[in-house]
Design a protein around this motif. Structure first.
Motif, PDB file in Angstrom:
ATOM      1  N   ARG A 175       0.838  -1.207   0.000  1.00  0.00           N
ATOM      2  CA  ARG A 175       0.000   0.000   0.000  1.00  0.00           C
ATOM      3  C   ARG A 175       0.873   1.257   0.000  1.00  0.00           C
ATOM      4  N   VAL A 176       1.908   1.271   0.833  1.00  0.00           N
ATOM      5  CA  VAL A 176       2.788   2.442   0.884  1.00  0.00           C
ATOM      6  C   VAL A 176       3.401   2.669  -0.497  1.00  0.00           C
ATOM      7  N   ALA A 177       3.949   1.597  -1.086  1.00  0.00           N
ATOM      8  CA  ALA A 177       4.623   1.738  -2.379  1.00  0.00           C
ATOM      9  C   ALA A 177       3.643   2.209  -3.448  1.00  0.00           C
ATOM     10  N   SER A 178       2.428   1.634  -3.443  1.00  0.00           N
ATOM     11  CA  SER A 178       1.441   1.977  -4.470  1.00  0.00           C
ATOM     12  C   SER A 178       0.984   3.426  -4.335  1.00  0.00           C
ATOM     13  N   ASN A 179       0.674   3.848  -3.108  1.00  0.00           N
ATOM     14  CA  ASN A 179       0.199   5.227  -2.913  1.00  0.00           C
ATOM     15  C   ASN A 179       1.276   6.236  -3.260  1.00  0.00           C
ATOM     16  N   LEU A 180       2.522   5.927  -2.887  1.00  0.00           N
ATOM     17  CA  LEU A 180       3.599   6.864  -3.216  1.00  0.00           C
ATOM     18  C   LEU A 180       3.789   6.945  -4.722  1.00  0.00           C
ATOM     19  N   PHE A 181       3.656   5.808  -5.391  1.00  0.00           N
ATOM     20  CA  PHE A 181       3.797   5.796  -6.848  1.00  0.00           C
ATOM     21  C   PHE A 181       2.784   6.744  -7.483  1.00  0.00           C
ATOM     22  N   ASN A 182       1.527   6.628  -7.025  1.00  0.00           N
ATOM     23  CA  ASN A 182       0.487   7.481  -7.596  1.00  0.00           C
ATOM     24  C   ASN A 182       0.762   8.959  -7.340  1.00  0.00           C
ATOM     25  N   CYS A 183       1.196   9.281  -6.130  1.00  0.00           N
ATOM     26  CA  CYS A 183       1.452  10.690  -5.816  1.00  0.00           C
ATOM     27  C   CYS A 183       2.656  11.209  -6.602  1.00  0.00           C
TER      28      CYS A 183
ATOM     29  N   PHE B 102       8.511  14.486  -8.478  1.00  0.00           N
ATOM     30  CA  PHE B 102       8.399  13.098  -8.927  1.00  0.00           C
ATOM     31  C   PHE B 102       9.613  12.295  -8.467  1.00  0.00           C
ATOM     32  N   LYS B 103      10.799  12.848  -8.731  1.00  0.00           N
ATOM     33  CA  LYS B 103      12.029  12.139  -8.357  1.00  0.00           C
ATOM     34  C   LYS B 103      12.117  11.957  -6.847  1.00  0.00           C
ATOM     35  N   HIS B 104      11.719  12.985  -6.119  1.00  0.00           N
ATOM     36  CA  HIS B 104      11.836  12.937  -4.666  1.00  0.00           C
ATOM     37  C   HIS B 104      10.949  11.838  -4.085  1.00  0.00           C
ATOM     38  N   VAL B 105       9.694  11.789  -4.563  1.00  0.00           N
ATOM     39  CA  VAL B 105       8.770  10.786  -4.030  1.00  0.00           C
ATOM     40  C   VAL B 105       9.214   9.382  -4.452  1.00  0.00           C
ATOM     41  N   MET B 106       9.673   9.252  -5.691  1.00  0.00           N
ATOM     42  CA  MET B 106      10.111   7.931  -6.147  1.00  0.00           C
ATOM     43  C   MET B 106      11.336   7.468  -5.371  1.00  0.00           C
ATOM     44  N   GLU B 107      12.181   8.412  -4.998  1.00  0.00           N
ATOM     45  CA  GLU B 107      13.373   8.050  -4.227  1.00  0.00           C
ATOM     46  C   GLU B 107      12.964   7.521  -2.848  1.00  0.00           C
ATOM     47  N   THR B 108      11.931   8.147  -2.277  1.00  0.00           N
ATOM     48  CA  THR B 108      11.430   7.674  -0.987  1.00  0.00           C
ATOM     49  C   THR B 108      10.795   6.292  -1.141  1.00  0.00           C
TER      50      THR B 108
ATOM     51  N   LEU C 119       7.877  10.568   4.899  1.00  0.00           N
ATOM     52  CA  LEU C 119       6.449  10.708   4.590  1.00  0.00           C
ATOM     53  C   LEU C 119       5.886  12.004   5.154  1.00  0.00           C
ATOM     54  N   ASP C 120       6.338  12.379   6.352  1.00  0.00           N
ATOM     55  CA  ASP C 120       5.882  13.649   6.928  1.00  0.00           C
ATOM     56  C   ASP C 120       6.290  14.802   6.022  1.00  0.00           C
ATOM     57  N   GLU C 121       7.524  14.716   5.542  1.00  0.00           N
ATOM     58  CA  GLU C 121       8.052  15.781   4.691  1.00  0.00           C
ATOM     59  C   GLU C 121       7.249  15.871   3.389  1.00  0.00           C
ATOM     60  N   ILE C 122       6.992  14.701   2.782  1.00  0.00           N
ATOM     61  CA  ILE C 122       6.257  14.684   1.519  1.00  0.00           C
ATOM     62  C   ILE C 122       4.832  15.204   1.724  1.00  0.00           C
ATOM     63  N   TYR C 123       4.212  14.792   2.829  1.00  0.00           N
ATOM     64  CA  TYR C 123       2.842  15.246   3.085  1.00  0.00           C
ATOM     65  C   TYR C 123       2.793  16.763   3.207  1.00  0.00           C
ATOM     66  N   ALA C 124       3.779  17.315   3.928  1.00  0.00           N
ATOM     67  CA  ALA C 124       3.829  18.773   4.083  1.00  0.00           C
ATOM     68  C   ALA C 124       4.024  19.456   2.731  1.00  0.00           C
ATOM     69  N   LEU C 125       4.841  18.822   1.877  1.00  0.00           N
ATOM     70  CA  LEU C 125       5.077  19.362   0.534  1.00  0.00           C
ATOM     71  C   LEU C 125       3.784  19.467  -0.260  1.00  0.00           C
ATOM     72  N   TYR C 126       3.004  18.377  -0.249  1.00  0.00           N
ATOM     73  CA  TYR C 126       1.761  18.372  -1.025  1.00  0.00           C
ATOM     74  C   TYR C 126       0.756  19.356  -0.453  1.00  0.00           C
ATOM     75  N   CYS C 127       0.799  19.571   0.869  1.00  0.00           N
ATOM     76  CA  CYS C 127      -0.161  20.493   1.473  1.00  0.00           C
ATOM     77  C   CYS C 127       0.220  21.942   1.213  1.00  0.00           C
ATOM     78  N   LYS C 128       1.550  22.202   1.174  1.00  0.00           N
ATOM     79  CA  LYS C 128       1.963  23.608   1.182  1.00  0.00           C
ATOM     80  C   LYS C 128       2.466  24.128  -0.151  1.00  0.00           C
ATOM     81  N   ASN C 129       3.121  23.283  -0.950  1.00  0.00           N
ATOM     82  CA  ASN C 129       3.761  23.805  -2.163  1.00  0.00           C
ATOM     83  C   ASN C 129       2.748  24.498  -3.062  1.00  0.00           C
TER      84      ASN C 129
END
Lengths: 323, 360
Positions: free
Chosen positions: B103-111, B124-130, B179-189
């Motif tokens: 689930r983690v891998a799939s959701n991150l892929f979509n985002c 894209f690169k940042h999330v895929m790296e995670t 994941l915290d960092e990525i979530y903040a990115l999607y909320c704020k960027n």
């Protein structure tokens, strides 16, 4: 005899033609490498754009059945010709000063619009709906960024013109000469709004993220370029490489054309300045942003760069030294 | 203004799988939509009726790459329901671990793909790296980066020894920070928000009308999660919250996915600590009687239902499954009409369509 040949030399070899092309492809290579590094990728080698171009040159090109084939095939040639002529007009401090007979800043401004027009014609003639969407988007973008670009150019023309006793000078040689005598305009606070305006215009003019909207790959499959292949596509790449040099070279000319002296050193200094300008206004910007929608980009340009351009013009006019 | 038609798909750079949309547009506005499916039909349902129960575990795992664990685990659950097999408790926890890792891998892929579609390739690169951390976890524990081969009838095929449990725990700690960092990115960027906020809105009424499932439903404010409504495996003993958002737009769906990934990391850590010792699989080969059974689970994309009918032989008489994308893709009509052409790929991606398991 030699003087008769010199326009051809300038157009085909230096500073236009081959030199500008090599310069543009090199700039593109650096852009890709730096962008990759910023994204923690390895990235392609510096000579990748050269290789890509050579590969395209050896490929067959196909023309869609629904296309207006003659217009479709000619559009990239128009674009390349426009940019090759524009490259002729870019002075290189301490190395090359364009003859006034070739044209001035106003001619350059018109030539700068040629690539966008070539893309629009090509897209419209391709018969693909994506080309048509690209056409309308390219048109909107042009309307959006031509205003601020004109205001930035006018600020410099007025600044130099008023300082040298005239009204506004559109001679590129004059603009370079003035700065070589009085220091680069980049270090004059009065010109900073114009510098920023020009920086805002670069990404849209070169069609990179966040303003690559007319050629958005993941939305409209590169729009006008979708149906192009082989040599014709290669020509568009040549056009965009030349445009890179012209736009960045124009920025260098307008705001920092000073040269250290010595032919090779001045040339290297010019390329270095283009590189710095490119990394700052193209590579970093496209790595740090996402693409905007056309309506958002349009309203952005009509708000900030436009206002800055007007402010810059007013600033230049009010701070002139009365004799 | 006259309208015109543009083809999106079946092969489109921004759609990961073949799906064909005939889009009616006026200017930059979408006014009509026609969805055509059937480009990757491979006849897997028919194939399943020619193979025995064990072979079908391998077959169902190959339906789709991103939810490749949900299919065999739900299929095994259907078989176990039919034969009234109670799987060992340790196996229940191990199934949850496998499911949540996917689930983690799939959701991150979509985002990550969302980032690519809006032209934000650094994101894209940042999330895929995670996501690569999860891929490493899969490879270390299961030996594969995509298909885990974790399930068998009556339990699971792998076990976590001390060393691997520790490794899994440590990697999950690493994931939390990212994941915290990525979530903040999607909320704020601002670039993400400019492109995704208010785009592709699916109202709660429409969501109910189309009966959407998974993050698409939860992004429209419907509090429905199979893991909570009818718990399977060890979910009734684990502590997690169903994530919902009320906006119903592309950003809300992405946020739900990212928060679910955060929850999944917590779930994996809970499993590692709470997991009892014991066998991981029943020790006798099961007898599968004639009959019918249904099993359902929460795949990364939503509710997955398996139906199984047997006749007493070792080959299923009928095996059928309903995948989440089948419920979600009709709702695209409601999401796309009235939006811009530039957002088509973005909105299609926001339901995370899995064409290969929908068309099998």
């Amino acid at each position: 005899m030699l003087e008769m040949l010199s326009p051809f030399f300038h157009l085909l070899l230096f500073p236009g033609g081959l030199f500008a092309l090599a310069c543009g492809l090199l700039l593109k290579g650096v852009d890709r490498k730096v962008a990759a590094r910023l994204q923690r990728r390895i990235g392609p080698p510096l000579h990748q754009p050269f290789v890509d171009l050579i590969k395209l040159w050896h490929k067959d090109s196909s023309v869609p059945e629904t296309a207006q084939s003659r217009v479709f095939a000619w559009a990239p040639h128009v674009g390349v010709t426009g940019m090759a002529l524009a490259a002729l007009l870019i002075p290189i401090g301490g190395v090359y000063t364009p003859s006034g007979a070739y044209g001035d800043l106003l001619v350059l401004l018109y030539l700068l619009a040629v690539p966008a027009v070539a893309l629009m014609i090509g897209g419209a003639a391709s018969g693909s709906p994506f080309g048509a969407i690209g056409f309308s988007r390219e048109m909107s973008m042009m309307l959006a960024y031509e205003g601020p670009l004109l205001l930035a150019l006018l600020s410099v023309a007025l600044k130099v013109g008023l300082a040298t006793g005239g009204v506004a000078t559109f001679s590129l040689a004059e603009i370079v000469r003035y700065q070589q005598a009085h220091g680069a305009l980049l270090f004059d606070p009065v010109m900073w709004p114009a510098v920023v305006t020009f920086l805002f215009v670069i990404p849209a003019n070169l069609g990179v993220v966040p303003f690559d909207i007319p050629e958005a790959e993941s939305e409209i499959l590169e729009g006008p370029l979708l149906e192009y292949s082989g040599k014709e596509l290669g020509l568009f790449q040549i056009m965009s490489a030349l445009k890179m040099v012209v736009v960045l070279g124009l920025g260098v000319t307008l705001f920092c054309p000073t040269a250290p002296g010595g032919l090779l050193l001045s040339l290297a200094w010019f390329i270095f300045k283009c590189l710095v300008l490119m990394v700052a206004s193209v590579t970093v910007v496209r790595s740090a942003t996402g693409r905007l929608r056309i309506d958002q980009a349009f309203s952005f340009y009509f708000k900030w760069p436009e206002a800055l351009g007007v402010a810059s013009l007013i600033l230049v006019l009010t701070t002139r030294n009365f004799p | 203004m006259s309208s015109y038609t543009i083809p999106v798909g079946p092969l489109h750079v921004a759609l990961e799988e073949p799906m064909y949309f005939r889009v009616e547009a006026q200017g930059e506005m979408v006014v009509g939509l026609d969805i055509t499916a059937g480009h990757v039909h491979r006849g897997i349902e028919a194939l399943a009726m020619t193979r025995n129960f064990y072979q079908n575990i391998t077959l169902t795992e190959r339906l789709c790459s991103l939810c490749s664990n949900s299919h065999p685990s739900t299929y095994c659950m259907a078989l176990e329901n039919l034969a009234s097999i109670r799987i060992p408790e340790r196996a229940e926890y191990l199934r949850v671990i496998a499911d949540e890792i996917k689930r983690v891998a799939s959701n991150l892929f979509n985002c990550a793909i969302l980032g690519h579609i809006i032209g934000f390739d650094s994101l894209f690169k940042h999330v895929m790296e995670t996501r690569e951390i999860m891929q490493d976890v899969k490879e270390t524990i299961y030996g594969n980066r995509m298909d885990l081969a974790a399930n068998c009838i009556g339990g699971v095929k792998y076990d976590l020894d001390e060393e691997r449990s520790k490794y899994l725990w440590q990697q999950m700690e690493r994931m939390k920070k990212h994941l915290d960092e990525i979530y903040a990115l999607y909320c704020k960027n601002s670039f993400v928000r400019l492109r995704t906020e208010g785009v592709g809105v699916l109202s709660k009424e429409d969501a109910l009308r189309f009966a959407v499932v998974g993050p698409v439903a939860r992004g429209s404010g419907i509090d429905y999660d199979v893991r909570q409504k009818s718990p399977y495996a060890a979910y009734d003993r684990l502590d997690f919250e169903v994530q919902t958002e009320n906006g119903g737009d592309v950003l809300c769906r992405a946020k739900v996915r990212l928060r679910e990934a955060q929850q999944a990391v917590r779930l994996i850590q809970q499993c590692v600590t709470d997991m009892p010792a014991g066998p991981t699989c029943i020790d006798t080969p099961p007898e599968i009687p004639a009959g019918e059974a249904i099993a359902k689970s929460e795949a990364p994309r939503g509710e997955l239902i398996y139906y199984l009918r047997t006749d007493g032989s070792d080959i299923p008489e009928r095996l059928k499954w309903r995948v989440p994308s089948y419920m979600n893709w009709d709702a695209l009509k409601s999401m796309l009409v009235g939006d811009k052409i530039s957002d088509i790929a973005l909105i299609v991606n926001s339901i995370d369509p899995c064409i290969s398991c929908t068309e099998r």
